[in-house]
Design a protein around this motif. Sequence first.
Motif, short mmCIF file in Angstrom:
data_model
loop_
_atom_site.label_atom_id
_atom_site.label_comp_id
_atom_site.label_asym_id
_atom_site.label_seq_id
_atom_site.Cartn_x
_atom_site.Cartn_y
_atom_site.Cartn_z
N SER A 146 141.98 34.96 32.92
CA SER A 146 142.14 35.04 31.47
C SER A 146 143.59 35.30 31.14
N ARG B 77 150.59 37.01 18.00
CA ARG B 77 150.93 38.41 18.22
C ARG B 77 151.86 38.52 19.42
N PRO C 248 139.13 35.34 15.70
CA PRO C 248 138.72 36.33 16.70
C PRO C 248 138.79 35.68 18.07
N CYS D 174 138.94 41.02 16.33
CA CYS D 174 139.45 40.84 17.69
C CYS D 174 140.48 41.91 17.90
N LEU D 175 140.38 42.58 19.03
CA LEU D 175 141.34 43.63 19.32
C LEU D 175 142.55 43.08 20.07
N GLY D 176 142.49 41.78 20.37
CA GLY D 176 143.62 41.17 21.05
C GLY D 176 143.68 41.52 22.53
N CYS D 177 142.59 42.00 23.09
CA CYS D 177 142.59 42.21 24.53
C CYS D 177 141.35 41.53 25.11
N CYS D 178 141.19 40.28 24.74
CA CYS D 178 140.00 39.51 25.10
C CYS D 178 139.82 39.39 26.61
N ALA D 179 140.91 39.52 27.36
CA ALA D 179 140.78 39.43 28.81
C ALA D 179 139.95 40.58 29.35
N PHE D 180 139.82 41.64 28.54
CA PHE D 180 139.04 42.80 28.98
C PHE D 180 137.77 42.96 28.16
N ARG E 75 130.66 38.08 25.91
CA ARG E 75 130.63 38.92 27.11
C ARG E 75 129.83 40.21 26.87
N GLY F 285 134.74 40.25 18.11
CA GLY F 285 135.38 38.94 18.29
C GLY F 285 134.52 38.04 19.18
N THR G 64 130.32 48.24 29.68
CA THR G 64 128.89 47.97 29.77
C THR G 64 128.19 49.02 28.91
N TYR H 263 126.59 33.15 15.68
CA TYR H 263 127.66 34.13 15.60
C TYR H 263 128.78 33.67 14.67
N GLU I 97 121.92 45.81 34.99
CA GLU I 97 123.29 46.19 35.32
C GLU I 97 123.34 47.20 36.46
N THR J 252 135.07 36.43 22.05
CA THR J 252 135.03 36.68 23.48
C THR J 252 134.16 37.89 23.79
N TYR K 113 142.04 52.51 23.79
CA TYR K 113 141.37 51.25 24.10
C TYR K 113 140.51 51.40 25.35
N PHE L 139 145.35 35.51 20.39
CA PHE L 139 146.46 36.42 20.12
C PHE L 139 147.81 35.82 20.51
#
Lengths: 622, 161
Positions: free
Chosen positions: A388, A231, A225, B120-126, B87, B81, B141, A470, A612, B83, B136, A228
């Motif tokens: 990132s 991929r 996790p 993991c959805l593979g868009c960890c930057a977001f 976050r 995931g 928040t 975790y 927030e 990340t 997606y 990628f």
Amino acid sequence: MNTNTRSKLAIPDDLTKRREMLKDRLDPKKQRIVVCGDTGCTVCGSRELVPVIEKVLQERGLAKKVELKIAGCLGFCENGPLVLVFPGAVFYQQVQAEDAEEIVEKTVLQGEIIERLLYTDSADGRKITCAYDIPFYKLQKRVLLETGWYIDPLDIDDYIAHGGYAALAKVLGEMTPEGVIAEMKKAGLRGRGGAGFPTGLKWEFCRASAGDEKYILCNADEGDPGAFMDRSLLEGNPHAVLEGIIISAYAVGAKEGIIYIRIEYPTAVLKIEQAVRQARELGLLGRDILGSGFDFEVAISKGAGAFVCGEETALIRAAEGKVGEPRQKPPYPADVGFGGKPTVINNVETFVNVPLIINRGAAAYHEIGTESSGGTKIFCLVGKVKNSGLVEVPFGTTLRQIIFGIGGGIKNGKRFKAVQTGGPSGGCLPEEMLDLKVDFKDLAQAGSIMGSGGMIVMDEDTCVVDVARYFLQFLKSESCGKCFSCRVGIQRMLEIYERITTGAGSIEDLDLLEELAVTVKDASMCGLGQTSANPVLSTLRYFREEYLAHVRDKRCPAGVCRPLFRYSIDKELCIGCGSCAEQCQAEAIVETEEGSYSINPELCTRCGVCMEICVADAIIKG
Amino acid sequence: MSRQLSDVEDVLQNALNKHGLSVVPLLQEIQEHFRYLPEEVLRMLSRKTGIPLIEIYHAATFYNSLSLTPRARHQIKICAGTTCHIRGGGKLIEEIFQVLGIRPGEITPNGEFMLETVNCLGCCAFAPAMVVDGKYYGNLTPGEVRKILSKLRERAALMEK
Ligand SMILES: Cc1cc2nc3c(=O)[nH]c(=O)nc-3n(C[C@H](O)[C@H](O)[C@H](O)COP(=O)(O)O)c2cc1C
Ligand code: FES
């Protein structure tokens, strides 16, 4: 030549001719718009962008002249959707559909730069036009990833035009299988899937193994996790993966290969399927490849989602359509693998390195990297870091260079706390270790692992105790349950973590944790159990203070473990707007007599919504 | 089960022709058709092929993407995931529980929403990220999740009218 002809390439010369005829595709003056089509950019709207650009090009009669490409991951995911305009590699970020017209009008037609879409350097506020000048890219060594900027992953001719399958032709035409293996050894190529086993040696074992029926298994299960890389390679440059697989088959003497790919990657599945189809049409797969007398076929097998299936013996079972549970080694897959036959298993990224080594020559390839690990490694740099994305660096680059150089440091002016490498079985390394050189040996010595290349950066708001909890939670649910030490050991460790993170832990628990971790590591059958100790031991080793705060002071310094911190309102700062009370689902916020607000800790669920939304920054966590 | 029995026969026969006795591909094929693995169909599969039911259930419960429960109208996949976790992904799961009353793996009583977690959805930057019905969402928040859910509910209520 009509490049639509799918006539077979009978001899290496046919391939050279085809490439020759495609050479205008390499014209450096050719105008091209490249849009990132990766999942990351799709999240922020790149899919909507493409048809709009297409329409604008159509309307201006530019559809023929200007090439529009949907690439794999362009790497700098943070700032997506990304668009590159060639020539000049003009880099536009956060591009939305309404910018399409302007990009075509100004940049493509008049060579004018659109300031607003440029990247701003966080260090000096400078606007940067060319992708190659952006520190994020400039500090990398993108030998594997960069082709993704030029090649349409759905078009085999694009790959061929850029030198694709030349390595295969060379191998089949000029090299012996032993020669190929020797080249891999000389290049210092080590497996990128985690363990870093020398690839040449693995192939040699399998070649020497008895029997004529051998298999190649490509590990595209990528279950970590937060990672990628594979991929992205499959989506951005599928033919390179395939070429590497075919070469390895020749070296090993395999006639069949299987690509095991996780079903959660639908786009990658489509692209590799298309690549296999196209290669077959051109005779790069099948019988008598390029007239060499060598036959090879590839099948694609879709994984159903289980982390442990990435482990090689489990992968074999999964690829056979069974339940992917690991088994005891030896015998190693090189002797007893798919269908009980000798099998080479390599990771996607390992395969992509193979044609590169053949094309460049082992010596030139090994100029990059360290003595023991040749070449580059792709990392998935994510977490609390400013930039990132996917980064590729030579082995031997320090963590500091990656996180603070390429990554630009920590987001929102926070302090660096730890970097986690190697996925769930990896470890957390602290600030003191930032000058560590990234390679298989050094990371293992420091108590972490390379893994497949996940690199997750954590700041002061991350609780490492919670992170270890975790990972154990993750490993618990992914453990196949076959061996006792892994199944029960992880469960017991997790129970201790549940205690510690809810304030019921004791100092003795820390020793018990350590003892358990070492036992599970020593007694488990497969890599999952054996490495499950890493998150525990590395955090205990480097972040003991934080554990002590949890067990002794009953306090979570990072404010993550819910029972161990509180939210309160600073009366001085509170402006009495009441929006926090309005938003609080738990109705824990009430107005006080003085007109400010206060939080009832009994009712508060620590969701953090108030913090927030507070415009006055009056909510305190601690 | 709403489908005709002959339909099921066809699906099974097709899958068998394609995959032989490989359990996992067979189950994937069945799931593609029914969107989950109905018990009756698995029993039929076992009878037809002689593969012990326990073996079929072993595979069905081993792999995350195979499901023994029916799908809801809206499928929420929250990324669990690493990340996303660091976050604040956990807060999103908590928020969904507050709003819909379901935990991962559960379905709302009206069959409207189902919550799942993925690794993991593979868009960890977001991160933190989630996917609702294939769309997606990133950089979420708890407040935004609440908004997205209430929009979906409003739309569902409108459709019902
Ligand atoms: C629990 C576990 C999970 C693994 N997951 C993967 C994976 O997702 N992808 C991968 O390539 N290797 C994975 N590996 C490593 C493989 O077992 C194997 O070493 C690797 O695929 C060999 O290829 P390489 O030599 O090219 O690295 C995993 C290992 C373990 C123990
Ligand atoms: S960890 Fe959530 S998208 Fe990767």
